[in-house]
Design a protein around this motif. Structure first.
Motif, short mmCIF file in Angstrom:
data_model
loop_
_atom_site.label_atom_id
_atom_site.label_comp_id
_atom_site.label_asym_id
_atom_site.label_seq_id
_atom_site.Cartn_x
_atom_site.Cartn_y
_atom_site.Cartn_z
N ARG A 289 -18.05 -3.45 -0.88
CA ARG A 289 -17.35 -3.67 -2.14
C ARG A 289 -16.58 -5.03 -1.84
O ARG A 289 -16.44 -5.76 -2.89
CB ARG A 289 -16.08 -2.47 -2.27
N ASN B 141 -5.87 8.93 9.02
CA ASN B 141 -6.09 7.74 8.31
C ASN B 141 -7.17 7.63 7.50
O ASN B 141 -7.36 7.25 6.24
CB ASN B 141 -5.76 6.58 9.24
N VAL B 142 -8.24 8.07 8.28
CA VAL B 142 -9.74 7.50 7.74
C VAL B 142 -10.62 9.01 7.80
O VAL B 142 -11.78 8.69 7.58
CB VAL B 142 -10.31 6.45 8.42
N ARG B 143 -10.08 10.03 8.10
CA ARG B 143 -10.82 11.18 8.22
C ARG B 143 -12.21 11.29 9.18
O ARG B 143 -13.18 11.92 8.71
CB ARG B 143 -11.30 11.88 6.70
N GLN C 214 0.93 -1.22 -0.05
CA GLN C 214 -0.08 0.05 -0.03
C GLN C 214 0.92 1.22 -0.01
O GLN C 214 0.12 2.39 -0.11
CB GLN C 214 -0.77 -0.04 1.07
N PHE D 226 -10.23 -2.27 0.64
CA PHE D 226 -11.05 -1.60 -0.12
C PHE D 226 -11.46 -0.14 0.30
O PHE D 226 -12.56 0.06 1.23
CB PHE D 226 -12.74 -2.39 -0.12
N VAL D 227 -10.14 0.68 0.08
CA VAL D 227 -10.18 2.02 0.58
C VAL D 227 -10.36 3.09 -0.66
O VAL D 227 -10.59 2.54 -1.74
CB VAL D 227 -9.00 2.28 1.42
N HIS D 228 -10.54 4.30 -0.13
CA HIS D 228 -10.85 5.14 -1.39
C HIS D 228 -9.61 5.27 -2.34
O HIS D 228 -8.44 5.37 -1.86
CB HIS D 228 -11.08 6.84 -0.83
N ASN E 79 -14.72 1.18 6.11
CA ASN E 79 -16.27 1.57 6.35
C ASN E 79 -17.23 0.80 5.58
O ASN E 79 -16.78 -0.12 5.22
CB ASN E 79 -16.31 3.27 6.11
N PHE F 190 -0.25 6.88 6.09
CA PHE F 190 -0.68 8.06 6.92
C PHE F 190 -0.23 8.35 8.40
O PHE F 190 -0.74 8.84 9.34
CB PHE F 190 -2.27 8.18 6.85
N VAL G 23 -18.72 1.42 2.98
CA VAL G 23 -18.68 1.18 1.46
C VAL G 23 -17.52 0.39 1.10
O VAL G 23 -17.64 -0.48 0.15
CB VAL G 23 -18.35 2.74 0.98
N GLY G 24 -16.55 0.27 2.12
CA GLY G 24 -15.46 -0.67 1.60
C GLY G 24 -15.95 -2.07 1.82
O GLY G 24 -15.39 -3.19 1.22
N VAL H 276 -5.52 5.61 -1.30
CA VAL H 276 -4.40 4.58 -1.56
C VAL H 276 -4.54 4.04 -2.75
O VAL H 276 -5.11 3.17 -3.15
CB VAL H 276 -4.46 3.59 -0.48
N1 COA Z 1 -13.95 2.87 -0.90
C1 COA Z 1 -14.33 3.60 -2.16
N2 COA Z 1 -15.02 4.56 -2.10
C2 COA Z 1 -15.34 5.40 -0.93
C3 COA Z 1 -14.98 4.36 0.01
C4 COA Z 1 -14.59 3.35 -0.02
N3 COA Z 1 -14.11 2.41 1.14
N4 COA Z 1 -15.54 5.11 1.24
C5 COA Z 1 -16.21 6.35 0.93
N5 COA Z 1 -16.14 6.33 -0.44
C6 COA Z 1 -16.50 7.48 -1.48
C7 COA Z 1 -17.85 7.68 -1.08
O1 COA Z 1 -18.75 7.08 -1.51
C8 COA Z 1 -18.11 9.07 -1.53
O2 COA Z 1 -18.08 9.12 -2.90
P1 COA Z 1 -19.18 10.39 -3.74
O3 COA Z 1 -18.26 11.67 -3.40
O4 COA Z 1 -19.04 9.71 -5.05
O5 COA Z 1 -20.37 10.51 -2.92
C9 COA Z 1 -16.73 9.73 -1.14
O6 COA Z 1 -15.86 8.60 -1.24
C10 COA Z 1 -16.67 10.55 0.09
O7 COA Z 1 -17.11 9.58 1.04
P2 COA Z 1 -16.63 10.06 2.55
O8 COA Z 1 -17.16 9.07 3.60
O9 COA Z 1 -16.64 11.55 2.97
O10 COA Z 1 -15.08 9.66 2.75
P3 COA Z 1 -13.69 10.48 2.84
O11 COA Z 1 -13.38 11.33 1.76
O12 COA Z 1 -13.97 11.24 4.13
O13 COA Z 1 -12.51 9.37 2.96
C11 COA Z 1 -11.92 7.13 3.71
C12 COA Z 1 -12.66 8.50 3.90
C13 COA Z 1 -12.03 6.18 4.85
C14 COA Z 1 -12.82 6.52 2.61
C15 COA Z 1 -10.59 7.35 3.37
O14 COA Z 1 -9.96 8.34 4.02
C16 COA Z 1 -9.85 6.27 3.04
O15 COA Z 1 -9.98 5.44 2.21
N6 COA Z 1 -8.77 6.07 3.88
C17 COA Z 1 -7.80 5.00 3.83
C18 COA Z 1 -6.89 4.75 4.73
C19 COA Z 1 -5.88 3.63 4.65
O16 COA Z 1 -6.06 2.61 3.84
N7 COA Z 1 -4.93 3.50 5.54
C20 COA Z 1 -3.96 2.46 5.64
C21 COA Z 1 -4.49 1.35 6.39
S1 COA Z 1 -3.89 1.33 8.02
#
Ligand code: COA
Ligand code: ZN
Length: 308
Positions: free
Chosen positions: A89, A112-114, A19, A50-52, A83, A242, A85-86, A56
């Motif tokens: 998926r 990390n996850v806001r 990652q 399955f993160v955004h 979350n 993060f 959504v993840g 990542v």
């Molecule tokens: N996968 C894909 N898309 C996601 C998602 C996920 N798991 N979670 C949320 N989204 C989408 C939402 O559907 C939304 O889409 P839209 O704008 O089309 O409606 C958009 O992202 C914003 O959603 P929100 O809940 O406000 O997310 P955010 O922007 O605050 O981000 C996380 C929160 C958790 C999704 C993001 O910070 C993240 O993926 N962090 C991962 C950290 C990580 O992997 N760390 C290492 C492991 S320890």
């Protein structure tokens, strides 16, 4: 010192390991890696998160990877999710287990996850319901369980109360993550003793990063406290994007070598694992800090040949 006869390894290389790497692997390369790892005898593999994809980018091909793996019976293919959504998926892609994560540090969780830790815990309850409906087990990580680059040492009492809450919310297993390698063996032993006085040791796991060279010593300390499930990343890759200063997980081959050499059976073919580690090193085009992949298994030097 009485050590357990067996330990379980959770291979997190394809997820944690990749990652934070500059080089992005294709879905085909990841599928190949996962299949090789299961071929080496690893029965629990965290395949992707399955993160955004903006957070990542290395995990953007998660669906393709999870769906592409040729499943080996008896092997669990886990997916990490932040979350619901993840989780949706992951379940739609056929994940055989979910991993959820909440940081012990409020600051790290926000980075990390806001979300606040409270919001993450509420999300955990929802993810747990999804996992139950899909009949897949839920593993829950306490991230920065021993220390945080923003907030310093983590109090044992925080870890204990978070672990209890995670079990109450339906986690089958709670894993303590030393995200930036800030734990030391005395602390690890104390924290796990405290936990195992109140919670079942066979539902606890340890995830050590080797940032300050203490990962294997920490594994030994956790073993002394009764822990028998350990995470590792093949080749010693890994790190949270993060957490400033994050670096690799304990290399699975180093972990397997130490455990087997102490008589703790892992069921992993170390020669095969070393071949995987060297292959990963070639793919990433950078030297990795995996001692046993270089030196070979300990028993090659002091045991009669043929033990493998
Ligand atoms: N996968 C894909 N898309 C996601 C998602 C996920 N798991 N979670 C949320 N989204 C989408 C939402 O559907 C939304 O889409 P839209 O704008 O089309 O409606 C958009 O992202 C914003 O959603 P929100 O809940 O406000 O997310 P955010 O922007 O605050 O981000 C996380 C929160 C958790 C999704 C993001 O910070 C993240 O993926 N962090 C991962 C950290 C990580 O992997 N760390 C290492 C492991 S320890
Ligand atoms: Zn990690």
């Amino acid at each position: 010192m009485k050590l357990p006869l067996e330990a379980t390894i959770v291979e997190v290389g394809p997820r944690d390991g990749l990652q934070n790497e500059k080089k992005m692997l294709s879905a085909e390369q990841k599928v190949h890696l996962v299949e090789r790892l299961s071929g080496a005898g690893l029965k629990r593999i965290e395949v992707v998160s399955f993160v955004h994809p903006k957070a990542v980018p290395q995990m953007a091909n998660a669906e393709k990877v999870m769906k592409g793996i040729k499943r080996r019976p008896g092997t669990q293919y886990l997916a990490l999710v932040p979350n619901t959504v993840g989780a949706e998926r992951a379940l739609a892609s056929g994940a055989g287990g979910l991993g959820f994560f909440v940081s012990a540090s409020e600051t790290h969780n926000m980075h990390n996850v806001r979300m606040s830790r409270q919001a993450s815990m509420a999300e955990l309850a929802r993810v747990s319901r999804l996992a139950t409906e899909a009949r897949v087990p839920l593993r829950s990580y306490i991230v920065t369980a021993f220390g945080c680059p923003y907030e310093g040492k983590t109090p044992a009492s925080t870890v204990v109360s978070m672990a209890k809450q995670m079990f109450d919310e339906g986690a089958a297993e709670v894993c303590l993550g030393d995200t930036t390698g800030m734990g030391n063996p005395a602390q690890v032993e104390t924290v796990f003793y405290e936990l195992t006085r109140q919670l079942p040791a066979n539902r606890l796991a340890a995830h050590f990063h080797n940032t300050r060279g203490a990962a294997l010593a920490n594994v030994y300390a956790a073993l002394r406290a009764g822990i028998t499930t350990f995470d590792g990343a093949v080749g010693g890759t890994g790190g949270c994007p993060f957490a400033p200063g994050a670096s690799g997980n304990v290399a699975t081959e180093d972990l397997v070598n130490m455990l087997e050499d102490m008589g703790v059976h892992t069921g992993v073919d170390l020669d095969e694992l070393i071949t995987c580690a060297l292959e990963i090193e070639d793919i990433l085009e950078r030297p990795l800090s995996n001692s046993v992949a270089r030196a070979g298994p300990s028993w090659r030097l002091h045991d009669p040949p043929g033990r493998l």
